[in-house]
Design an enzyme around this catalytic site. Sequence first.
Site, mmCIF file in Angstrom:
data_model
loop_
_atom_site.group_PDB
_atom_site.id
_atom_site.type_symbol
_atom_site.label_atom_id
_atom_site.label_comp_id
_atom_site.label_asym_id
_atom_site.label_seq_id
_atom_site.Cartn_x
_atom_site.Cartn_y
_atom_site.Cartn_z
ATOM 1 C CG ASP A 11 -0.392 0.286 2.511
ATOM 2 O OD1 ASP A 11 0.849 0.446 2.610
ATOM 3 O OD2 ASP A 11 -1.161 0.389 3.490
ATOM 4 C CB CYS A 75 0.967 -2.139 4.841
ATOM 5 S SG CYS A 75 0.904 -2.979 6.427
ATOM 6 C CB THR A 77 2.720 -1.643 10.962
ATOM 7 O OG1 THR A 77 1.504 -2.207 10.442
ATOM 8 C CG2 THR A 77 2.456 -0.280 11.590
ATOM 9 C CG HIS A 108 10.974 -23.110 12.920
ATOM 10 N ND1 HIS A 108 11.116 -22.827 14.258
ATOM 11 C CD2 HIS A 108 12.143 -23.696 12.542
ATOM 12 C CE1 HIS A 108 12.310 -23.226 14.685
ATOM 13 N NE2 HIS A 108 12.961 -23.741 13.653
ATOM 14 C CG HIS A 143 9.338 -27.087 12.031
ATOM 15 N ND1 HIS A 143 9.114 -26.421 13.208
ATOM 16 C CD2 HIS A 143 10.663 -27.367 11.990
ATOM 17 C CE1 HIS A 143 10.257 -26.286 13.866
ATOM 18 N NE2 HIS A 143 11.205 -26.858 13.148
HETATM 19 C C1 RB5 Z 1 -1.733 3.160 6.190
HETATM 20 O O1 RB5 Z 1 -1.663 4.458 6.688
HETATM 21 C C2 RB5 Z 1 -1.396 2.146 7.289
HETATM 22 O O2 RB5 Z 1 -2.453 2.046 8.179
HETATM 23 C C3 RB5 Z 1 -1.081 0.819 6.664
HETATM 24 O O3 RB5 Z 1 -0.014 0.961 5.786
HETATM 25 C C4 RB5 Z 1 -0.655 -0.294 7.611
HETATM 26 O O4 RB5 Z 1 0.354 0.135 8.467
HETATM 27 C C5 RB5 Z 1 -1.723 -1.021 8.295
HETATM 28 O O5 RB5 Z 1 -1.478 -1.996 9.037
#
Ligand code: RB5
Length: 150
Positions: A11, A75, A77, A108, A143
């Site tokens: 994203d 994304c 995080t 694993h 595993h």
């Molecule tokens: C987008 O702003 C953010 O929420 C997305 O990239 C991600 O971190 C969601 O888990």
Amino acid sequence: MSAFKIAIGCDHGGYELKQAIVLYLRSKDPFTDKYSVVIKDFGCYDTASVDYPDYAKAVCETITEGGNEFGILICGTGIGISIAANRHIHIRAGLCYTPETAALTRQHNNANVLCLGGRQTTAEQAYAIVDAFFTAQFEGGRHQKRLDKL
Ligand code: RB5
């Protein structure tokens, strides 16, 4: 040595890191590097706001349909896109912030998708994580028994 077929997607929070990883992976030399790749980029293609489940879906569907054997999803995080990926059947997505966890999720969990946090991980860190993921191998044995229960 054959090249891994990799589908990649992100994203807007993962866009910059995706661009860096695509360049890094495409620079691999099949004669001198430990692995090389054929990579297909499923977007997004700029920093405009988008929804990470759509990119997880595109990458995961091409893996389950047999088009690409591995995926990388990014994304901000890595959390949202890993949750989305793991809702797809036959997908085992591991969110990794270190090379150690990247190797372990192959060894694993037989992970077929590597998830990264574009706002948590530098490009240099990501290169080491990607290398650890694609040079580790599933260990099977106890595993596999656990994967069969998923
Ligand atoms: C987008 O702003 C953010 O929420 C997305 O990239 C991600 O971190 C969601 O888990």
